[in-house]
Design a protein around this motif. Structure first.
Motif, PDB file in Angstrom:
ATOM      1  N   ILE A  92      -6.043  -1.924  -5.655  1.00 28.22           N
ATOM      2  CA  ILE A  92      -5.105  -1.966  -4.530  1.00 28.22           C
ATOM      3  C   ILE A  92      -5.053  -0.572  -3.895  1.00 28.22           C
ATOM      4  N   GLU A  93      -4.367  -0.494  -2.766  1.00 26.78           N
ATOM      5  CA  GLU A  93      -4.069   0.791  -2.149  1.00 26.78           C
ATOM      6  C   GLU A  93      -2.559   1.014  -2.192  1.00 26.78           C
ATOM      7  N   MET A  94      -2.180   2.266  -2.365  1.00 23.58           N
ATOM      8  CA  MET A  94      -0.793   2.636  -2.186  1.00 23.58           C
ATOM      9  C   MET A  94      -0.545   2.911  -0.700  1.00 23.58           C
ATOM     10  N   ASP A  95       0.718   2.913  -0.312  1.00 23.06           N
ATOM     11  CA  ASP A  95       1.067   3.405   1.017  1.00 23.06           C
ATOM     12  C   ASP A  95       0.859   4.913   1.064  1.00 23.06           C
ATOM     13  N   LEU A  96       0.848   5.464   2.252  1.00 15.74           N
ATOM     14  CA  LEU A  96       0.851   6.907   2.399  1.00 15.74           C
ATOM     15  C   LEU A  96       2.197   7.457   1.926  1.00 15.74           C
ATOM     16  N   PRO A  97       2.230   8.676   1.371  1.00 12.91           N
ATOM     17  CA  PRO A  97       3.494   9.240   0.889  1.00 12.91           C
ATOM     18  C   PRO A  97       4.557   9.278   1.980  1.00 12.91           C
ATOM     19  N   THR A  98       5.790   9.006   1.578  1.00 15.16           N
ATOM     20  CA  THR A  98       6.913   9.025   2.497  1.00 15.16           C
ATOM     21  C   THR A  98       7.418  10.456   2.653  1.00 15.16           C
ATOM     22  N   PRO A  99       7.539  10.981   3.866  1.00 12.05           N
ATOM     23  CA  PRO A  99       8.044  12.346   4.039  1.00 12.05           C
ATOM     24  C   PRO A  99       9.417  12.524   3.401  1.00 12.05           C
ATOM     25  N   ASN A 144      10.128  12.133   0.319  1.00 16.48           N
ATOM     26  CA  ASN A 144      10.293  11.311  -0.880  1.00 16.48           C
ATOM     27  C   ASN A 144       8.920  10.893  -1.389  1.00 16.48           C
ATOM     28  N   GLU A 145       8.250  11.815  -2.065  1.00 18.43           N
ATOM     29  CA  GLU A 145       6.897  11.529  -2.557  1.00 18.43           C
ATOM     30  C   GLU A 145       6.855  10.289  -3.438  1.00 18.43           C
ATOM     31  N   GLY A 146       7.902  10.095  -4.237  1.00 17.47           N
ATOM     32  CA  GLY A 146       7.916   8.970  -5.156  1.00 17.47           C
ATOM     33  C   GLY A 146       8.244   7.650  -4.493  1.00 17.47           C
ATOM     34  N   GLY A 147       8.737   7.687  -3.256  1.00 15.53           N
ATOM     35  CA  GLY A 147       9.132   6.457  -2.583  1.00 15.53           C
ATOM     36  C   GLY A 147       7.976   5.763  -1.905  1.00 15.53           C
ATOM     37  N   THR A 148       6.859   5.650  -2.592  1.00 11.58           N
ATOM     38  CA  THR A 148       5.637   5.093  -2.030  1.00 11.58           C
ATOM     39  C   THR A 148       5.262   3.829  -2.791  1.00 11.58           C
ATOM     40  N   GLY A 149       5.207   2.723  -2.071  1.00 17.31           N
ATOM     41  CA  GLY A 149       4.884   1.459  -2.714  1.00 17.31           C
ATOM     42  C   GLY A 149       3.439   1.058  -2.519  1.00 17.31           C
ATOM     43  N   ILE A 150       3.119  -0.140  -2.939  1.00 15.75           N
ATOM     44  CA  ILE A 150       1.778  -0.690  -2.747  1.00 15.75           C
ATOM     45  C   ILE A 150       1.652  -1.142  -1.298  1.00 15.75           C
ATOM     46  N   GLY A 151       0.557  -0.740  -0.641  1.00 20.70           N
ATOM     47  CA  GLY A 151       0.404  -1.066   0.773  1.00 20.70           C
ATOM     48  C   GLY A 151      -0.980  -0.747   1.278  1.00 20.70           C
ATOM     49  N   THR A 152      -1.080   0.180   2.228  1.00 16.26           N
ATOM     50  CA  THR A 152      -2.373   0.562   2.804  1.00 16.26           C
ATOM     51  C   THR A 152      -2.353   2.042   3.164  1.00 16.26           C
ATOM     52  N   GLY A 153      -3.545   2.610   3.166  1.00 11.80           N
ATOM     53  CA  GLY A 153      -3.717   3.975   3.649  1.00 11.80           C
ATOM     54  C   GLY A 153      -3.613   5.062   2.618  1.00 11.80           C
ATOM     55  N   GLY A 154      -3.122   4.740   1.406  1.00 12.69           N
ATOM     56  CA  GLY A 154      -2.948   5.762   0.382  1.00 12.69           C
ATOM     57  C   GLY A 154      -4.006   5.682  -0.704  1.00 12.69           C
ATOM     58  N   GLU A 174       9.928   0.856  -6.254  1.00 11.94           N
ATOM     59  CA  GLU A 174      10.053   0.800  -4.798  1.00 11.94           C
ATOM     60  C   GLU A 174       9.927  -0.610  -4.220  1.00 11.94           C
ATOM     61  N   GLY A 175      10.745  -1.522  -4.729  1.00 16.70           N
ATOM     62  CA  GLY A 175      10.779  -2.866  -4.186  1.00 16.70           C
ATOM     63  C   GLY A 175       9.760  -3.832  -4.763  1.00 16.70           C
ATOM     64  N   TYR A 176       8.946  -3.376  -5.737  1.00 11.81           N
ATOM     65  CA  TYR A 176       7.904  -4.222  -6.323  1.00 11.81           C
ATOM     66  C   TYR A 176       8.344  -4.773  -7.679  1.00 11.81           C
ATOM     67  N   GLU A 177       9.661  -4.708  -7.945  1.00 12.36           N
ATOM     68  CA  GLU A 177      10.142  -5.047  -9.281  1.00 12.36           C
ATOM     69  C   GLU A 177       9.941  -6.510  -9.651  1.00 12.36           C
ATOM     70  N   ASP A 178      10.008  -7.425  -8.687  1.00 11.17           N
ATOM     71  CA  ASP A 178       9.796  -8.841  -9.022  1.00 11.17           C
ATOM     72  C   ASP A 178       8.390  -9.063  -9.559  1.00 11.17           C
ATOM     73  N   GLU A 179       7.407  -8.436  -8.928  1.00  6.69           N
ATOM     74  CA  GLU A 179       6.013  -8.573  -9.376  1.00  6.69           C
ATOM     75  C   GLU A 179       5.831  -7.968 -10.766  1.00  6.69           C
ATOM     76  N   VAL A 180       6.473  -6.828 -11.008  1.00 10.14           N
ATOM     77  CA  VAL A 180       6.378  -6.210 -12.336  1.00 10.14           C
ATOM     78  C   VAL A 180       6.947  -7.142 -13.397  1.00 10.14           C
ATOM     79  N   LEU A 181       8.101  -7.728 -13.126  1.00  8.64           N
ATOM     80  CA  LEU A 181       8.709  -8.643 -14.088  1.00  8.64           C
ATOM     81  C   LEU A 181       7.856  -9.889 -14.303  1.00  8.64           C
ATOM     82  N   ASP A 182       7.285 -10.418 -13.225  1.00  7.22           N
ATOM     83  CA  ASP A 182       6.449 -11.613 -13.358  1.00  7.22           C
ATOM     84  C   ASP A 182       5.229 -11.353 -14.237  1.00  7.22           C
ATOM     85  N   GLY A 183       4.735 -10.120 -14.224  1.00  7.41           N
ATOM     86  CA  GLY A 183       3.578  -9.772 -15.048  1.00  7.41           C
ATOM     87  C   GLY A 183       3.944  -9.250 -16.419  1.00  7.41           C
ATOM     88  N   ALA A 184       5.246  -9.308 -16.768  1.00  9.91           N
ATOM     89  CA  ALA A 184       5.700  -8.764 -18.054  1.00  9.91           C
ATOM     90  C   ALA A 184       6.472  -9.789 -18.870  1.00  9.91           C
TER      91      ALA A 184
END
Length: 284
Positions: A163-170, A172-182, A206-216
């Motif tokens: 997958i690709e991550m999003d580009l870093p958020t100005p 908030n480096e850690g506030g970067t989710g799965i997306g495009t460009g990163g 960063e909002g991906y918690e449902d997917e993490v739980l589904d895979g755990a």
């Protein structure tokens, strides 16, 4: 023969740490993205001159650069990031157990968790962003921590894939989710690692918690860990939009379906305890 009194001091008793079972490191080899040589070279090229060392009481020391970031700003001030969450972890992390941290950033929580599990415990710390992963790796070395396994994987549901991550958020480096460009990263589900003896599962994605739980699901059912989870970070339930509230309730229901009781412990952090415990009543 007369028996005299010796003037020599009795031998000093040394308190040795109790013996314990060293937990083996599980297999963490990549399944679809073979970038180990590239990652090794990137780690070795850490630009020390661009960083300064900062200490946080009861946490450790950190290499921090001048990139604007909410967590780094707190560390530079010598303050523990989310101290309330660290106190919560202190109550639930079992010495000698495994803690799985999904979203480790530069190690602001990883370092104190490593102390909590002790020398015979193990922490698996996931951070998919290459730069933050390198900083996490270097901060562990800076503190001489050897019971943490840092892993550059994104965590979600489904089969392993790139997958690709999003580009870093100005700001908030850690506030970067799965997306495009990163950064490219391998996405794995937690169940694929077959973790055992997990006392705490910490999730900040960063909002991906449902997917993490589904895979755990299997990991949670098998280990019954305490789950400390950020849900829809940045959104407070009482003032959130109806759509965000629905997302928060949906994540809550996922945990309840796994036999957990959920309670808020901060603005957007929640603790889920197996129904052997009483964590409070759910949100409306």
């Amino acid at each position: 023969m007369a028996v005299g009194c010796s003037s020599e001091a009795p031998p000093t008793t040394v308190d040795l740490p109790p013996p314990c079972e060293l937990l083996p490191i599980i297999s963490t080899s990549p399944l679809v993205l073979n970038d180990s040589h590239e990652t090794r070279d990137y780690l070795n090229a850490f630009p020390v001159s661009a960083y300064r060392k900062y200490g946080v009481p009861d946490a450790g020391h950190f290499f921090i650069d001048d990139v604007e970031d909410d967590i780094k700003r707190v560390i530079v001030a010598g303050i523990q990031w989310e101290a309330g969450n660290v106190e919560m972890l202190e109550k639930h992390v079992e010495p000698g157990s495994v803690v799985v941290e999904v979203g480790a950033h530069v190690g602001s929580h990883t370092l104190p968790i490593a102390r909590m599990v002790g020398r015979c415990g193990r922490v698996y710390a996931f951070e998919p962003q290459r730069k933050l992963y390198r900083e996490l790796h270097r901060n562990l070395a800076l503190n001489g921590i050897t019971n943490v396994v840092p892993l550059r994987y994104a965590i979600g549901a489904g089969e392993a894939r790139i997958i690709e991550m999003d580009l870093p958020t100005p700001g908030n480096e850690g506030g970067t989710g799965i997306g495009t460009g990163g950064d490219e990263a391998e996405l794995r589900n937690l169940d694929s690692f077959r973790f055992e003896r997990v006392s705490v599962l910490k999730i900040d994605v960063e909002g991906y918690e449902d997917e993490v739980l589904d895979g755990a699901v299997d990991t949670i059912r098998r280990n019954r860990p305490v789950v400390l989870i950020e849900i829809m970070g940045g959104n407070i339930y009482e003032t959130a939009s109806p759509e965000v509230r629905e997302r928060i309730r949906g994540t809550w229901k996922r945990l309840e379906a796994l036999g957990y009781t959920v309670a808020p412990v901060g603005a957007h952090d929640y603790i889920a305890l197996s129904n052997d415990f009483d964590a409070g009543s759910p949100a409306n």
